[in-house]
Design a protein around this motif. Structure first.
Motif, PDB file in Angstrom:
ATOM      1  N   ASP A 121       0.813  -1.215   0.000  1.00 59.60           N
ATOM      2  CA  ASP A 121       0.000   0.000   0.000  1.00 59.60           C
ATOM      3  C   ASP A 121       0.856   1.278   0.000  1.00 59.60           C
ATOM      4  O   ASP A 121       0.333   2.376   0.200  1.00 59.60           O
ATOM      5  CB  ASP A 121      -0.896   0.008   1.247  1.00 59.60           C
ATOM      6  N   ALA A 122       2.158   1.157  -0.218  1.00 59.09           N
ATOM      7  CA  ALA A 122       3.054   2.337  -0.166  1.00 59.09           C
ATOM      8  C   ALA A 122       2.600   3.403  -1.167  1.00 59.09           C
ATOM      9  O   ALA A 122       2.067   3.086  -2.231  1.00 59.09           O
ATOM     10  CB  ALA A 122       4.480   1.909  -0.466  1.00 59.09           C
ATOM     11  N   ASP A 123       2.833   4.664  -0.803  1.00 55.87           N
ATOM     12  CA  ASP A 123       2.423   5.785  -1.665  1.00 55.87           C
ATOM     13  C   ASP A 123       3.355   5.929  -2.855  1.00 55.87           C
ATOM     14  O   ASP A 123       2.943   6.388  -3.914  1.00 55.87           O
ATOM     15  CB  ASP A 123       2.428   7.078  -0.844  1.00 55.87           C
ATOM     16  N   ALA A 124       4.612   5.547  -2.672  1.00 52.91           N
ATOM     17  CA  ALA A 124       5.585   5.604  -3.768  1.00 52.91           C
ATOM     18  C   ALA A 124       6.481   4.387  -3.647  1.00 52.91           C
ATOM     19  O   ALA A 124       6.882   4.005  -2.540  1.00 52.91           O
ATOM     20  CB  ALA A 124       6.403   6.878  -3.697  1.00 52.91           C
ATOM     21  N   LYS A 125       6.767   3.756  -4.797  1.00 56.83           N
ATOM     22  CA  LYS A 125       7.638   2.575  -4.818  1.00 56.83           C
ATOM     23  C   LYS A 125       8.708   2.769  -5.869  1.00 56.83           C
ATOM     24  O   LYS A 125       8.390   3.033  -7.030  1.00 56.83           O
ATOM     25  CB  LYS A 125       6.829   1.320  -5.181  1.00 56.83           C
ATOM     26  N   LEU A 126       9.951   2.603  -5.450  1.00 60.60           N
ATOM     27  CA  LEU A 126      11.067   2.681  -6.403  1.00 60.60           C
ATOM     28  C   LEU A 126      11.725   1.318  -6.489  1.00 60.60           C
ATOM     29  O   LEU A 126      11.948   0.659  -5.461  1.00 60.60           O
ATOM     30  CB  LEU A 126      12.111   3.700  -5.939  1.00 60.60           C
ATOM     31  N   PHE A 127      12.023   0.886  -7.714  1.00 61.29           N
ATOM     32  CA  PHE A 127      12.820  -0.316  -7.896  1.00 61.29           C
ATOM     33  C   PHE A 127      14.149   0.142  -8.478  1.00 61.29           C
ATOM     34  O   PHE A 127      14.223   0.579  -9.625  1.00 61.29           O
ATOM     35  CB  PHE A 127      12.122  -1.320  -8.821  1.00 61.29           C
ATOM     36  N   VAL A 128      15.180   0.113  -7.639  1.00 60.41           N
ATOM     37  CA  VAL A 128      16.489   0.655  -8.006  1.00 60.41           C
ATOM     38  C   VAL A 128      17.368  -0.471  -8.554  1.00 60.41           C
ATOM     39  O   VAL A 128      17.523  -1.508  -7.907  1.00 60.41           O
ATOM     40  CB  VAL A 128      17.165   1.299  -6.774  1.00 60.41           C
ATOM     41  N   THR A 129      17.927  -0.254  -9.738  1.00 56.04           N
ATOM     42  CA  THR A 129      18.822  -1.263 -10.317  1.00 56.04           C
ATOM     43  C   THR A 129      20.095  -0.575 -10.814  1.00 56.04           C
ATOM     44  O   THR A 129      20.183   0.651 -10.873  1.00 56.04           O
ATOM     45  CB  THR A 129      18.206  -1.991 -11.530  1.00 56.04           C
ATOM     46  N   ALA A 130      21.059  -1.395 -11.191  1.00 49.21           N
ATOM     47  CA  ALA A 130      22.263  -0.946 -11.897  1.00 49.21           C
ATOM     48  C   ALA A 130      22.859  -2.225 -12.470  1.00 49.21           C
ATOM     49  O   ALA A 130      22.555  -3.325 -11.981  1.00 49.21           O
ATOM     50  CB  ALA A 130      23.251  -0.253 -10.967  1.00 49.21           C
ATOM     51  N   SER A 131      23.696  -2.110 -13.483  1.00 50.56           N
ATOM     52  CA  SER A 131      24.276  -3.309 -14.090  1.00 50.56           C
ATOM     53  C   SER A 131      25.119  -4.049 -13.042  1.00 50.56           C
ATOM     54  O   SER A 131      25.651  -3.434 -12.112  1.00 50.56           O
ATOM     55  CB  SER A 131      25.168  -2.905 -15.258  1.00 50.56           C
ATOM     56  N   ASP A 181       8.210   2.403  -9.798  1.00 46.31           N
ATOM     57  CA  ASP A 181       8.971   3.119 -10.823  1.00 46.31           C
ATOM     58  C   ASP A 181      10.390   2.579 -10.855  1.00 46.31           C
ATOM     59  O   ASP A 181      11.036   2.443  -9.814  1.00 46.31           O
ATOM     60  CB  ASP A 181       9.016   4.615 -10.491  1.00 46.31           C
ATOM     61  N   LEU A 182      10.878   2.275 -12.052  1.00 43.62           N
ATOM     62  CA  LEU A 182      12.236   1.748 -12.212  1.00 43.62           C
ATOM     63  C   LEU A 182      13.242   2.901 -12.233  1.00 43.62           C
ATOM     64  O   LEU A 182      13.036   3.899 -12.922  1.00 43.62           O
ATOM     65  CB  LEU A 182      12.319   0.965 -13.520  1.00 43.62           C
ATOM     66  N   ALA A 199      12.118  13.205  -7.771  1.00 42.53           N
ATOM     67  CA  ALA A 199      11.186  13.565  -8.844  1.00 42.53           C
ATOM     68  C   ALA A 199      10.132  12.462  -9.030  1.00 42.53           C
ATOM     69  O   ALA A 199       8.940  12.758  -9.215  1.00 42.53           O
ATOM     70  CB  ALA A 199      11.953  13.790 -10.146  1.00 42.53           C
ATOM     71  N   LEU A 200      10.555  11.200  -8.953  1.00 40.28           N
ATOM     72  CA  LEU A 200       9.608  10.079  -9.112  1.00 40.28           C
ATOM     73  C   LEU A 200       8.608  10.039  -7.957  1.00 40.28           C
ATOM     74  O   LEU A 200       7.411   9.824  -8.166  1.00 40.28           O
ATOM     75  CB  LEU A 200      10.372   8.752  -9.214  1.00 40.28           C
ATOM     76  N   VAL A 201       9.094  10.269  -6.738  1.00 39.33           N
ATOM     77  CA  VAL A 201       8.194  10.274  -5.576  1.00 39.33           C
ATOM     78  C   VAL A 201       7.212  11.438  -5.689  1.00 39.33           C
ATOM     79  O   VAL A 201       6.008  11.279  -5.435  1.00 39.33           O
ATOM     80  CB  VAL A 201       8.996  10.344  -4.257  1.00 39.33           C
ATOM     81  N   GLU A 202       7.705  12.588  -6.085  1.00 40.54           N
ATOM     82  CA  GLU A 202       6.832  13.767  -6.240  1.00 40.54           C
ATOM     83  C   GLU A 202       5.734  13.500  -7.266  1.00 40.54           C
ATOM     84  O   GLU A 202       4.577  13.878  -7.062  1.00 40.54           O
ATOM     85  CB  GLU A 202       7.649  14.994  -6.659  1.00 40.54           C
ATOM     86  N   ALA A 203       6.095  12.851  -8.378  1.00 42.20           N
ATOM     87  CA  ALA A 203       5.109  12.558  -9.426  1.00 42.20           C
ATOM     88  C   ALA A 203       4.010  11.640  -8.876  1.00 42.20           C
ATOM     89  O   ALA A 203       2.825  11.824  -9.160  1.00 42.20           O
ATOM     90  CB  ALA A 203       5.791  11.911 -10.626  1.00 42.20           C
ATOM     91  N   ARG A 204       4.394  10.669  -8.047  1.00 39.40           N
ATOM     92  CA  ARG A 204       3.410   9.754  -7.450  1.00 39.40           C
ATOM     93  C   ARG A 204       2.523  10.497  -6.454  1.00 39.40           C
ATOM     94  O   ARG A 204       1.321  10.252  -6.365  1.00 39.40           O
ATOM     95  CB  ARG A 204       4.113   8.603  -6.724  1.00 39.40           C
ATOM     96  N   ARG A 205       3.154  11.390  -5.676  1.00 41.38           N
ATOM     97  CA  ARG A 205       2.372  12.153  -4.680  1.00 41.38           C
ATOM     98  C   ARG A 205       1.327  13.014  -5.365  1.00 41.38           C
ATOM     99  O   ARG A 205       0.194  13.108  -4.941  1.00 41.38           O
ATOM    100  CB  ARG A 205       3.305  13.065  -3.874  1.00 41.38           C
TER     101      ARG A 205
END
Ligand code: CDP
Ligand code: CDP
Length: 210
Positions: A121-131, A181-182, A199-205
């Protein structure tokens, strides 16, 4: 506001989660530390982290254990990824994480299954990756700064092993939530990655208010 930050080892999720917590004035929990505490407790008792009963027996560790520097070692990370395969261990650590996420005012949590299991139920979700190569280079630099001598190739091998174990397990595998969001940090420095995360969290908010 609950912010969930998930991703593989050395993707930069901890750095981003801490920065988001500071930015929004929210408390932060690095949930990997809980699994590390269980792994270290089993090993200190001379046990086997692959044995679910032994791991379950130490899940009720005192909160002070989370500050133990031994939890930061590569061995602790490896033991953590072994005990975290056990469903009973995940269940035992669930309530602590859930309570942290649900505290008044909100929280930032980072791990592997925050957006999928702990706080769907989180308001913002980030999936952080890197090679894998970028993640190995970061982890290698950290180890070297700490006086470690493990080669870059060996660290890359550790990263692949941990990715495989975390992604292929049956219980709460590492997977991007449908509504996350990736954020690929391969080509991003810390400042740029944190700006992008905000910026991604702000867009979700903003969309959440609509
Ligand atoms: O910092 P790093 O990504 O290397 O590791 P960590 O986040 O401290 O997590 C250590 C291990 O704990 C991971 O490899 C996962 O197997 C496990 N873990 C998990 O299963 N679920 C979480 N929410 C957090 C960590
Ligand atoms: O929590 P996780 O294991 O995903 O990674 P971290 O501890 O946040 O970051 C691992 C290392 O990569 C740290 O030394 C960070 O300073 C570094 N890092 C980086 O070089 N560039 C980024 N965009 C993010 C982190």
């Amino acid at each position: 506001m609950i912010i969930a930050v998930d991703g593989p080892a050395a993707s930069g999720k901890g750095t981003i989660a801490r920065a988001l917590a500071r930015h929004y004035g929210l408390p932060h929990l690095d949930t990997g530390l809980l699994y590390r505490a269980v792994g270290v407790a089993v090993m200190r008792a001379g046990g086997d982290p692959a044995d679910p009963a032994q791991a379950l027996a130490v899940c009720d560790f005192p909160a002070e254990m989370l500050a133990d520097p031994a939890l930061r070692s590569e061995e602790a990370g490896r033991a953590a990824s072994i005990v975290s395969v056990h469903e009973a261990v995940r269940d035992a650590l669930f309530a602590r994480q859930r309570a942290f996420a649900r505290q008044p005012g909100g929280a930032v949590l980072d791990g592997r299954d925050i957006g999928t299991v702990i706080a769907p139920d989180a308001d913002a979700k980030l999936f952080v990756t890197a090679s894998p190569a970028a993640r190995a280079a970061r982890r290698h630099a950290e180890l070297q700064a700490g006086g470690g001598t493990r080669s870059l190739e060996a660290v890359l091998g550790d990263i692949y092993a941990r990715d495989a174990r975390d992604s292929n397990r049956a219980a709460a595998p590492l997977v991007q939530a449908d509504d996350a969001d990736l954020l690929d940090t391969t080509e991003l420095g810390i400042t740029a990655a944190v700006q992008r995360a905000i910026a991604l969290v702000e867009a979700r908010r903003t969309s959440g208010r609509g």
